[in-house]
Design an enzyme around this catalytic site. Structure first.
Site, PDB file in Angstrom:
ATOM      1  N   GLY A 183       0.843  -1.187   0.000  1.00  7.61           N
ATOM      2  CA  GLY A 183       0.000   0.000   0.000  1.00  7.61           C
ATOM      3  C   GLY A 183       0.879   1.238   0.000  1.00  7.61           C
ATOM      4  O   GLY A 183       1.984   1.242  -0.559  1.00  7.61           O
ATOM      5  N   ILE A 209       2.559   2.691   2.485  1.00  5.15           N
ATOM      6  CA  ILE A 209       3.827   2.523   3.194  1.00  5.15           C
ATOM      7  C   ILE A 209       4.730   1.544   2.454  1.00  5.15           C
ATOM      8  O   ILE A 209       5.920   1.807   2.267  1.00  5.15           O
ATOM      9  CB  ILE A 209       3.586   2.051   4.636  1.00  5.15           C
ATOM     10  CG1 ILE A 209       2.799   3.109   5.416  1.00  5.15           C
ATOM     11  CG2 ILE A 209       4.912   1.756   5.336  1.00  5.15           C
ATOM     12  CD1 ILE A 209       2.353   2.661   6.788  1.00  5.15           C
ATOM     13  N   THR A 219       6.652  -3.149  11.091  1.00  7.39           N
ATOM     14  CA  THR A 219       6.180  -1.821  11.507  1.00  7.39           C
ATOM     15  C   THR A 219       4.689  -1.686  11.219  1.00  7.39           C
ATOM     16  O   THR A 219       4.170  -0.575  11.111  1.00  7.39           O
ATOM     17  CB  THR A 219       6.959  -0.698  10.795  1.00  7.39           C
ATOM     18  OG1 THR A 219       6.802  -0.846   9.372  1.00  7.39           O
ATOM     19  CG2 THR A 219       8.428  -0.719  11.150  1.00  7.39           C
ATOM     20  N   GLU A 238       0.505  -1.528  24.820  1.00  5.43           N
ATOM     21  CA  GLU A 238       1.374  -0.352  24.751  1.00  5.43           C
ATOM     22  C   GLU A 238       1.323   0.389  26.084  1.00  5.43           C
ATOM     23  O   GLU A 238       0.300   1.016  26.380  1.00  5.43           O
ATOM     24  CB  GLU A 238       0.956   0.558  23.601  1.00  5.43           C
ATOM     25  CG  GLU A 238       1.153  -0.073  22.243  1.00  5.43           C
ATOM     26  CD  GLU A 238       0.987   0.915  21.099  1.00  5.43           C
ATOM     27  OE1 GLU A 238       0.778   2.116  21.358  1.00  5.43           O
ATOM     28  OE2 GLU A 238       1.085   0.497  19.954  1.00  5.43           O
ATOM     29  N   HIS A 253       6.375   1.995  18.926  1.00 11.53           N
ATOM     30  CA  HIS A 253       5.353   2.384  17.949  1.00 11.53           C
ATOM     31  C   HIS A 253       5.560   3.839  17.519  1.00 11.53           C
ATOM     32  O   HIS A 253       4.660   4.675  17.613  1.00 11.53           O
ATOM     33  CB  HIS A 253       3.945   2.190  18.518  1.00 11.53           C
ATOM     34  CG  HIS A 253       2.923   1.957  17.443  1.00 11.53           C
ATOM     35  ND1 HIS A 253       1.727   1.313  17.657  1.00 11.53           N
ATOM     36  CD2 HIS A 253       2.903   2.278  16.122  1.00 11.53           C
ATOM     37  CE1 HIS A 253       1.025   1.241  16.549  1.00 11.53           C
ATOM     38  NE2 HIS A 253       1.733   1.832  15.593  1.00 11.53           N
ATOM     39  N   GLY A 274       6.615   4.904  14.425  1.00 12.27           N
ATOM     40  CA  GLY A 274       6.670   5.101  12.979  1.00 12.27           C
ATOM     41  C   GLY A 274       6.179   6.463  12.525  1.00 12.27           C
ATOM     42  O   GLY A 274       6.719   7.048  11.584  1.00 12.27           O
TER      43      GLY A 274
END
Length: 328
Positions: free
Chosen positions: A159, A161, A238, A269, A287, A289
């Site tokens: 996609g 990314i 990721t 998280e 996390h 990114g």
């Protein structure tokens, strides 16, 4: 907002909305919204969401668990605005049943996540973090790694990314394989060749995951898939934690069936400490990114656009459809 009119209440569960950049917050306030920001810098618990969002008109969701049970407990909810692209943590069908609008911010952090992906690749292949830590302890040791030029990178999920990763790989002179349920022609501009998942795993020196978490991709990479990979290959995630089966991954790493592993996504998280975190060939990041000022601005402004449109009775620009929930 007219005199006496109750402000449109927006509760932001996202840990980073309004933190790195404040412009999106100001836009919502200028549009007549009363905004509550997450003060904890972490994912909220269900109890905290219910406490702060009980009478909310709209909730800005980060990586919080916002399932059907949470949605049913919020009687005033009209909109769920995802601060990010993936909606696997949202009880979409319950929202649909209630007539609650769900939006996201697709592509807003694609370039930044691709940057982090390559940072993790370079770090693993050249032992950057390991040598840095050793030298700071006065250990002078040059560690041989792997060159990227001429190697094969396999991209699972092509996609926004995945395509951004392919563009970077092209600049490094790499051969590029891709696997996706939809083979987008524009990916060919990077030199990417679509192939089956099994072929990609067998041929790639680097495998990087960029697919959404759906029923089809949950535990997509298990023991069988890891055995297909080269012993000196590295694996990067990721995307979403649930795509890789943890027990199989740990066995592969401990048994030297992978050269290295890096992950920006975790179960919970912050996550509970895992045994693989202590391995020298494993990198983990929180996390992060999308954690740049630029991406945070774009994501925040997209959230503001979506909320203001819904508040005004206009179709939001990034409305999530049932088809996108199913296939990502």
């Amino acid at each position: 907002m007219n005199a006496g009119q109750v402000p449109y209440k927006v509760v932001s569960c996202s840990a980073t909305f309004g933190v790195f950049t404040q412009e999106p917050l100001r836009r919502l306030e200028d549009a007549g919204c009363s905004v509550w920001l997450n003060p904890y810098g972490r994912v909220l618990t269900k109890a905290e969401i219910l406490e702060y969002a009980y009478d909310a008109d709209a909730v800005n969701v980060g990586n919080d668990e916002f399932g059907a049970d949470v949605i049913r407990a919020l009687p005033n909810l009209k909109m769920i605005a995802r601060h990010g692209s993936g909606v696997n943590n949202i009880g979409y069908h319950e929202a649909l049943r209630r007539g609650i609008v769900v939006t996201n911010t697709p592509g807003a952090n694609a370039e930044e996540t691709a940057d982090l992906t390559f940072a993790l690749i370079l770090d693993l292949e050249r032992h950057v973090t390991l040598m840095n830590e050793e030298l700071k302890r006065d250990v002078w040791k040059k560690r041989a790694g792997h060159s990227l030029y001429g190697k094969t990178i396999g991209i699972i999920g092509v996609g926004a990314i995945g395509t951004a990763v392919a563009r970077r790989a092209m600049g490094f002179g790499m051969d590029i394989l891709g696997n996706d349920i939809v083979e987008k022609p524009e990916a060919a501009k990077t030199g990417l060749i679509f192939t089956s998942l099994n072929d990609l795993l067998k041929r790639s020196d680097i495998v990087t995951i960029h697919t959404p978490l759906t029923q089809a991709t949950t535990n997509l990479i298990g023991a069988k898939e890891l055995r297909m990979m080269k012993d000196d290959a590295i694996l990067i995630n990721t995307a979403r934690d649930g795509i890789i089966r943890h027990s199989a991954l740990e066995k592969a790493l401990v048994g030297d069936k992978l050269y290295g592993y890096a992950s920006d996504v975790h179960e919970g998280e912050p996550p509970k400490h895992s045994a693989i975190f202590d391995l020298p060939n494993v990198l983990v990041t929180p996390h992060a990114g999308s954690a740049t000022y630029e991406a945070n601005y774009r994501m925040g402004m997209a959230v503001a656009d979506n909320i203001i449109a819904a508040m005004d009775g206009v179709m939001p620009p990034n409305l999530v459809s049932p088809m996108s929930v199913m296939y990502g």
